[in-house]
Design a protein around this motif. Structure first.
Motif, PDB file in Angstrom:
ATOM      1  N   PRO A  88       0.217  -3.581  18.155  1.00  0.00           N
ATOM      2  CA  PRO A  88       0.995  -3.765  17.106  1.00  0.00           C
ATOM      3  C   PRO A  88       2.460  -4.131  17.949  1.00  0.00           C
ATOM      4  O   PRO A  88       3.603  -4.314  17.119  1.00  0.00           O
ATOM      5  CB  PRO A  88       1.310  -2.416  16.469  1.00  0.00           C
ATOM      6  CG  PRO A  88       0.778  -1.280  17.508  1.00  0.00           C
ATOM      7  CD  PRO A  88      -0.159  -2.025  18.266  1.00  0.00           C
ATOM      8  N   GLY A  89       2.746  -3.921  19.172  1.00  0.00           N
ATOM      9  CA  GLY A  89       4.096  -3.806  19.853  1.00  0.00           C
ATOM     10  C   GLY A  89       4.487  -5.369  19.870  1.00  0.00           C
ATOM     11  O   GLY A  89       3.422  -6.176  20.014  1.00  0.00           O
ATOM     12  N   ASP A  90       5.531  -5.423  20.314  1.00  0.00           N
ATOM     13  CA  ASP A  90       6.142  -6.588  20.771  1.00  0.00           C
ATOM     14  C   ASP A  90       6.642  -6.625  22.204  1.00  0.00           C
ATOM     15  O   ASP A  90       7.272  -5.914  22.772  1.00  0.00           O
ATOM     16  CB  ASP A  90       7.644  -6.971  19.982  1.00  0.00           C
ATOM     17  CG  ASP A  90       8.070  -8.234  20.277  1.00  0.00           C
ATOM     18  OD1 ASP A  90       7.809  -8.930  21.027  1.00  0.00           O
ATOM     19  OD2 ASP A  90       9.050  -8.761  19.482  1.00  0.00           O
ATOM     20  N   MET A  91       6.110  -7.820  22.959  1.00  0.00           N
ATOM     21  CA  MET A  91       5.968  -7.679  24.491  1.00  0.00           C
ATOM     22  C   MET A  91       7.545  -7.823  24.834  1.00  0.00           C
ATOM     23  O   MET A  91       7.805  -7.720  26.096  1.00  0.00           O
ATOM     24  CB  MET A  91       5.148  -8.651  24.937  1.00  0.00           C
ATOM     25  CG  MET A  91       3.587  -8.480  24.587  1.00  0.00           C
ATOM     26  SD  MET A  91       3.120  -7.103  25.860  1.00  0.00           S
ATOM     27  CE  MET A  91       3.427  -7.784  27.367  1.00  0.00           C
ATOM     28  N   THR A  92       8.053  -8.420  23.893  1.00  0.00           N
ATOM     29  CA  THR A  92       9.780  -8.808  24.358  1.00  0.00           C
ATOM     30  C   THR A  92      10.585  -7.739  24.395  1.00  0.00           C
ATOM     31  O   THR A  92      11.647  -7.666  24.743  1.00  0.00           O
ATOM     32  CB  THR A  92      10.163  -9.930  23.726  1.00  0.00           C
ATOM     33  OG1 THR A  92      10.455  -9.586  22.179  1.00  0.00           O
ATOM     34  CG2 THR A  92       9.186 -11.209  23.490  1.00  0.00           C
ATOM     35  N   LYS A  93      10.092  -6.617  23.781  1.00  0.00           N
ATOM     36  CA  LYS A  93      11.031  -5.349  23.474  1.00  0.00           C
ATOM     37  C   LYS A  93      10.609  -4.357  24.769  1.00  0.00           C
ATOM     38  O   LYS A  93       9.599  -3.979  25.213  1.00  0.00           O
ATOM     39  CB  LYS A  93      10.517  -4.574  22.166  1.00  0.00           C
ATOM     40  CG  LYS A  93      11.063  -5.500  20.976  1.00  0.00           C
ATOM     41  CD  LYS A  93      10.895  -4.696  19.772  1.00  0.00           C
ATOM     42  CE  LYS A  93      11.253  -5.581  18.494  1.00  0.00           C
ATOM     43  NZ  LYS A  93      10.860  -4.921  16.999  1.00  0.00           N
ATOM     44  N   ASP A  94      11.667  -3.583  25.029  1.00  0.00           N
ATOM     45  CA  ASP A  94      11.665  -2.409  26.167  1.00  0.00           C
ATOM     46  C   ASP A  94      11.240  -1.221  25.569  1.00  0.00           C
ATOM     47  O   ASP A  94      10.783  -1.241  24.132  1.00  0.00           O
ATOM     48  CB  ASP A  94      12.966  -2.282  26.759  1.00  0.00           C
ATOM     49  CG  ASP A  94      13.999  -1.986  25.883  1.00  0.00           C
ATOM     50  OD1 ASP A  94      13.785  -1.572  24.648  1.00  0.00           O
ATOM     51  OD2 ASP A  94      15.148  -1.802  25.995  1.00  0.00           O
ATOM     52  N   VAL A  95      10.926  -0.205  26.201  1.00  0.00           N
ATOM     53  CA  VAL A  95      10.333   0.987  25.707  1.00  0.00           C
ATOM     54  C   VAL A  95      11.256   1.613  24.594  1.00  0.00           C
ATOM     55  O   VAL A  95      10.464   2.147  23.646  1.00  0.00           O
ATOM     56  CB  VAL A  95      10.208   1.916  26.968  1.00  0.00           C
ATOM     57  CG1 VAL A  95       9.994   3.425  26.554  1.00  0.00           C
ATOM     58  CG2 VAL A  95       9.151   1.491  27.860  1.00  0.00           C
ATOM     59  N   ILE A  96      12.564   1.393  24.794  1.00  0.00           N
ATOM     60  CA  ILE A  96      13.160   2.060  23.644  1.00  0.00           C
ATOM     61  C   ILE A  96      12.950   1.564  22.206  1.00  0.00           C
ATOM     62  O   ILE A  96      12.963   2.160  21.472  1.00  0.00           O
ATOM     63  CB  ILE A  96      14.727   2.152  24.058  1.00  0.00           C
ATOM     64  CG1 ILE A  96      15.156   2.937  25.451  1.00  0.00           C
ATOM     65  CG2 ILE A  96      15.895   2.536  22.957  1.00  0.00           C
ATOM     66  CD1 ILE A  96      14.559   4.320  25.465  1.00  0.00           C
ATOM     67  N   GLU A  97      13.298   0.280  22.424  1.00  0.00           N
ATOM     68  CA  GLU A  97      12.885  -0.513  21.028  1.00  0.00           C
ATOM     69  C   GLU A  97      11.599  -0.364  20.465  1.00  0.00           C
ATOM     70  O   GLU A  97      11.437  -0.304  19.466  1.00  0.00           O
ATOM     71  CB  GLU A  97      13.256  -1.776  21.104  1.00  0.00           C
ATOM     72  CG  GLU A  97      14.669  -2.135  21.535  1.00  0.00           C
ATOM     73  CD  GLU A  97      15.688  -1.589  20.357  1.00  0.00           C
ATOM     74  OE1 GLU A  97      15.073  -1.920  19.057  1.00  0.00           O
ATOM     75  OE2 GLU A  97      16.595  -0.986  20.483  1.00  0.00           O
ATOM     76  N   SER A  98      10.683  -0.243  21.496  1.00  0.00           N
ATOM     77  CA  SER A  98       9.311  -0.218  21.109  1.00  0.00           C
ATOM     78  C   SER A  98       8.680   1.169  20.515  1.00  0.00           C
ATOM     79  O   SER A  98       8.215   1.458  19.313  1.00  0.00           O
ATOM     80  CB  SER A  98       8.111  -0.035  22.330  1.00  0.00           C
ATOM     81  OG  SER A  98       8.544  -1.578  22.636  1.00  0.00           O
ATOM     82  N   CYS A  99       9.420   2.238  20.912  1.00  0.00           N
ATOM     83  CA  CYS A  99       9.226   3.502  20.454  1.00  0.00           C
ATOM     84  C   CYS A  99       9.861   3.625  19.148  1.00  0.00           C
ATOM     85  O   CYS A  99       9.545   4.424  18.432  1.00  0.00           O
ATOM     86  CB  CYS A  99       9.743   4.547  21.427  1.00  0.00           C
ATOM     87  SG  CYS A  99       8.868   4.810  22.791  1.00  0.00           S
TER      88      CYS A  99
END
Length: 343
Positions: free
Chosen positions: A204-215
């Motif tokens: 479900p994650g977006d590969m362009t987002k870093d850990v902070i945005e992903s969380c």
């Protein structure tokens, strides 16, 4: 600043791949999932340890002391990280945003301090001295490469305080081997399983987002929680023994703060399960040897090795469906709180 190419399919990474390369894309998604899971789980642990230390500090202060203080007194969890490559940097940022940490609470040992000057400018303690970091913290994260582990363990062996929790993020190396290398037993390591890759793979994650945005994405955040049952097609899964390790680490912090068993389990219910008025988990769930449990006696330190075998009652309680959901709710909630409110 927004990525102007974000919605242009012809400019995305995948558009330039051939058929054979496209088949390998799940590996990239899985690497991202492992990275986010690793950081989120470590951050959750740091957050609840900070929360319990602060809760105990405030409960011991009188109303008069609180009124006379101009600034809020803190009793932070001191966090050490050995190795500050990509993973180490993401851990620091995640602790600062979600872990209730302030820069001065974090100690980093890296061979190239100049490569993390940005963190040093924020106030993070950056040095190249593994032993000094190991003896200065409450929780020590080992985030070096597997090939560097023997040297790191040699550097810090004998320098770790008996009360320190060593949390290993080094792939492959089992806890038993780490204990042997460190001559130290209070070692914990999450077991992340890589699930099979097929056409049903889903991330479900977006590969362009870093850990902070992903969380901050609730779907991704829930995926990283070991008690959340993996959805069909999931790429990774963390063994639920992680939950036992985290809970026992929490109880060990209570023991080091000189709380008795009853007080400690009240905090488990209040902080981990967010049920301050209910006794969901109780002292009777903890195996303390052959003697009858006295909940008013000081809590003894719990062993982090063979946790499931040594604490079957506590494991069973945490695996109960209703308790699982309470744990998951707390886990997800810490990634929704703005940084300023966490302080």
């Amino acid at each position: 600043m927004d990525d102007i190419a974000n919605n242009l399919s012809s400019l995305q990474f995948e558009s330039a791949l051939g058929e054979e390369e496209t088949r390998l894309l799940p590996l990239r998604y899985r690497a991202h999932a492992v990275n986010v899971s690793t950081c989120a789980q470590a951050t959750y642990l740091v957050h609840i340890l900070n929360e319990v230390r602060q809760s105990v500090l405030e409960s011991r202060q009188s109303k008069q002391e609180k009124l006379l203080q101009e600034t809020v007194t803190r009793d932070p969890t001191l966090v050490g990280i050995i190795g500050c490559g990509r993973l180490g940097k993401q851990l620091v940022n995640s602790f600062l945003v979600f872990g209730r940490c302030q820069p001065q609470d974090i100690f980093v040992s890296t061979r190239r301090p100049e490569s993390v000057q940005t963190l040093a400018d924020q106030g993070v303690n950056i040095i190249f001295d593994n032993a000094k970091v190991a003896k200065s913290v409450h929780v020590l994260f080992i985030a070096c490469l597997p090939s560097q582990l023997p040297v790191v363990c040699k550097d810090i062996r004998g320098s770790i305080n008996y009360s320190t929790l060593v949390y290993s993020l080094v792939a492959v190396t089992p806890v038993s081997k780490l204990c042997q290398l460190l001559s130290f037993k209070n070692v914990f390591r999450p077991e992340i399983e890589l699930l099979s890759l097929d056409d049903s793979c889903y991330y479900p994650g977006d590969m362009t987002k870093d850990v902070i945005e992903s969380c901050r994405d609730t779907r991704v955040c829930a995926m990283t929680c070991p008690l959340e049952r993996p959805a069909k097609g999931s790429l990774v899964k963390t063994h639920d023994n992680w939950v036992m390790g985290v809970t026992l680490s929490f109880l060990n912090t209570c023991a080091l703060l000189h709380l008795n068993m009853l007080e400690s389990f009240q905090l488990v219910n209040t902080i981990i399960l967010q049920t301050p008025d209910q006794q969901i988990v109780s002292t009777s769930d903890l195996t303390v040897g052959r003697h009858e449990c006295d909940e008013l006696k000081p809590l003894a330190l719990c062993s982090l090795t063979s946790t499931a075998a040594e604490q079957p009652n506590l494991k069973a309680k945490l695996m109960d469906s209703s308790v699982r959901q309470l744990f998951i709710n707390k886990y997800i909630s810490i990634f929704r709180i703005p940084r300023l409110l966490q302080k």
